[in-house]
Enzyme design. Structure first.
Site, mmCIF file in Angstrom:
data_model
loop_
_atom_site.group_PDB
_atom_site.id
_atom_site.type_symbol
_atom_site.label_atom_id
_atom_site.label_comp_id
_atom_site.label_asym_id
_atom_site.label_seq_id
_atom_site.Cartn_x
_atom_site.Cartn_y
_atom_site.Cartn_z
ATOM 1 N N LYS A 191 0.959 -1.197 0.078
ATOM 2 C CA LYS A 191 0.014 0.000 -0.005
ATOM 3 C C LYS A 191 0.900 1.133 0.055
ATOM 4 O O LYS A 191 0.532 2.116 -0.707
ATOM 5 C CB LYS A 191 -0.886 -0.018 1.142
ATOM 6 N N GLU A 197 9.618 -5.811 4.626
ATOM 7 C CA GLU A 197 9.435 -7.255 4.268
ATOM 8 C C GLU A 197 9.285 -7.201 2.765
ATOM 9 O O GLU A 197 9.956 -7.895 1.986
ATOM 10 C CB GLU A 197 8.627 -8.124 4.868
ATOM 11 N N GLY A 250 -5.537 -2.831 3.987
ATOM 12 C CA GLY A 250 -4.541 -3.766 3.471
ATOM 13 C C GLY A 250 -5.645 -5.279 3.564
ATOM 14 O O GLY A 250 -5.516 -6.044 2.650
ATOM 15 N N ARG A 251 -6.171 -5.515 4.718
ATOM 16 C CA ARG A 251 -6.875 -7.042 4.830
ATOM 17 C C ARG A 251 -8.128 -7.034 4.146
ATOM 18 O O ARG A 251 -8.820 -7.992 4.256
ATOM 19 C CB ARG A 251 -6.963 -7.177 6.490
ATOM 20 N N GLU A 336 -6.809 -8.878 13.550
ATOM 21 C CA GLU A 336 -6.126 -7.449 13.252
ATOM 22 C C GLU A 336 -7.449 -6.486 13.355
ATOM 23 O O GLU A 336 -6.993 -5.325 13.854
ATOM 24 C CB GLU A 336 -5.369 -7.572 12.033
ATOM 25 N N HIS A 367 -7.757 -35.625 13.625
ATOM 26 C CA HIS A 367 -6.742 -36.454 14.109
ATOM 27 C C HIS A 367 -5.565 -35.821 14.974
ATOM 28 O O HIS A 367 -4.323 -36.168 15.130
ATOM 29 C CB HIS A 367 -6.102 -37.315 12.934
ATOM 30 N N LYS A 477 7.675 -3.604 15.020
ATOM 31 C CA LYS A 477 8.452 -3.077 13.728
ATOM 32 C C LYS A 477 9.402 -2.132 14.050
ATOM 33 O O LYS A 477 10.577 -1.885 13.499
ATOM 34 C CB LYS A 477 7.471 -2.690 12.717
#
Length: 504
Positions: A191, A197, A250-251, A336, A367, A477
């Site tokens: 964005k 990263e 973003g999400r 978030e 399982h 961060k």
């Protein structure tokens, strides 16, 4: 919390807590708590009958929604008001799907047309022979595309897409190993076009292209960003920058140019179907009132368990391999958005907020973790998601076994079983809801994602939370940047770890 909200919560807390076996004495319960939506991808059945919701709770939560001005907050979302108050922004991801203010919908349409032109140019060979795309992003810039591509390309794709989010170089090297540099494009999704990263991975991808004979690595980059000037400054040709609006978080960004890798892998028509499925859920959420509004009803269930029954987690199990990444997607969306300790006005929240969202894929999870769900001391409400139509062409026994296990788990969790042997006794009264799709396709996936977006927003409104900021991700961060810059002092443990790793 205003007086009306407080009164509504007190009324909810005063309601009796009944067992599921008692609630099922009502012969009309399944019909009352089940709804089927006819969506572009086919019908989807939502069944909350195995939760502890009843008429009294639905009425009480509807009163809470009125006290919280849910209708007004919903209208503000779709009209483009600046409901993200801490960042002074509108929240306009629904406009990407064609539902929202006219101005935002028109802007989204124009940006989609730009993206479509580039997608079709690539498919038409105008950028040369393109067989692979390495999509680099993190958080919402990666989770949405990864989910959609994994779910919808099982029968083949128009372009081989690899989504890379982790700064760990092993992730990027794995993508390199599967791609031919001469036929690979790189999409950089950020964005701000500053995410460390993403930009570190992007620089390494450019180096890989250059080291493997690509004369103009920047010419192989597509930028997906709300900061197009920064992308151009970084070196991307402006004709290969696909912008999206600052008002798209973003999400919530899959529907914008962040969906470029999905359109490239599936073709534009399938990406449009993804948007259409989400838009139909938008229209349902916008027009239906009270408990008839299914995302709002889901929020009622969520708050019943966190606030009234003390449940700290919520599990999601997709009994469909194509939806194996759905729980991971929901983790970011829900935690978030609503993992907050203050209300939108800055005052402290006076109760639990978002539960820990987790899950897996059936039948694998049976399982692994279902021992705790059936007999453990932690009560966890569960969502099961399944599809009637199989995604494979094998013996129908595969899908029959998958579905019978899904439905059996919900039945067993609710009913339990008595035994003279305590180790073989099941307490029962363990809640679950089921979302049963006719089939998994682009439109159905779009509707499922939009349903959970609105569910999350509705829960935020009922708690007074701003679901659209995420300042909690910043502190770590900032400290990481201070380590890189040097000169900062830390606690003794961190100092020792840095020294042990050769970073001190």
């Amino acid at each position: 919390m205003n007086e009306a909200e407080s009164t509504a919560w007190k009324a909810l807390e005063a309601l009796p807590k009944r067992r599921l076996s008692e609630l099922f004495a009502d012969a009309g319960r399944v019909d009352a708590l089940t709804a089927v939506l006819d969506l572009p991808g086919g019908p989807v059945r939502f069944d909350w009958s195995k939760t502890h919701l009843d008429a009294g709770l639905l009425s009480g939560f509807t009163a809470l929604a009125e006290a919280c001005d849910f209708d007004g907050r919903r209208a503000a979302l779709f009209s483009g008001e600046r409901i993200n108050v801490t960042e002074d922004r509108a929240v306009q991801h629904t406009a990407q799907r064609g539902v929202g203010s006219e101005e935002a919908v028109d802007e989204a349409g124009a940006l989609h047309a730009r993206m479509r032109s580039l997608v079709e140019a690539i498919h038409g060979g105008l950028l040369g022979d393109v067989k692979h795309l390495i999509h680099i992003g993190i958080g919402g810039s990666a989770l949405g595309p990864a989910l959609a591509i994994d779910a919808l390309t099982r029968d083949g794709a128009m372009c081989d897409v690899h989504v890379v989010s982790n700064i760990d170089g092993c992730a990027l090297e794995a993508a390199f190993a599967r791609c031919d540099p001469a036929t690979t494009l790189v999409a950089v999704a950020s964005k701000t076009f500053t995410t460390i990263e993403t930009m570190t991975n992007a620089a390494s991808a450019l180096a890989w292209l250059g080291e493997n004979g690509v004369a103009d690595p920047y010419g192989r980059v597509i930028a997906l960003t709300a900061s197009p000037d920064k992308a151009v400054e970084w070196g991307v040709d402006e004709t290969r920058v696909l912008p999206f609006s600052e008002s798209v978080g973003g999400r919530y960004s899959l529907w914008s140019s962040i969906g470029f890798p999905v359109a490239l892998a599936l073709g534009w028509d399938e990406f449009a179907s993804l948007l259409d499925g989400a838009a139909e859920m938008d229209r349902h959420f916008l027009t239906m009132d009270g408990a008839e509004n299914l995302p709002l009803r889901a929020a009622f269930s969520d708050l019943m368990y966190t606030r009234l029954r003390g449940c700290q987690t919520r599990a999601v199990f997709a009994y469909d391999e194509r939806l194996r990444l759905f729980p991971s997607y929901l983790q970011q969306l829900e935690m978030e958005s609503n993992g907050k300790r203050v209300r939108a006005d800055g005052s402290p929240v006076d109760g639990p907020t978002a539960p820990i969202t987790w899950g897996g894929v059936g039948t694998d999870a049976q399982h692994a973790v279902f021992q705790l769900l059936h007999q453990g001391t932690v009560i966890t409400p569960i969502d099961f998601i399944a599809a009637i139509q199989p995604g494979d062409a094998l013996d129908p026994a595969h899908h029959r076994t998958l579905l019978t296990n899904c439905f059996a788990q919900g039945a067993a969790l609710m009913a339990g079983r008595e035994s003279d042997d305590p180790a073989r006794a099941y307490p029962g009264d363990r809640p679950s809801a089921t979302i049963l799709c006719d089939e998994i396709n682009a439109a159905t996936l779009g509707a499922l994602i939009a349903f959970h977006e609105h569910r999350t927003f509705a829960a935020g409104v009922l708690m007074g939370i701003n679901s659209f900021d995420q300042f909690g991700v910043e502190l770590g961060k900032e400290i990481a940047r201070s380590i890189d810059a040097g000169g900062a002092s830390f606690d003794a443990s961190t100092t020792a770890l840095l020294a042990a790793a050769g970073l001190g």
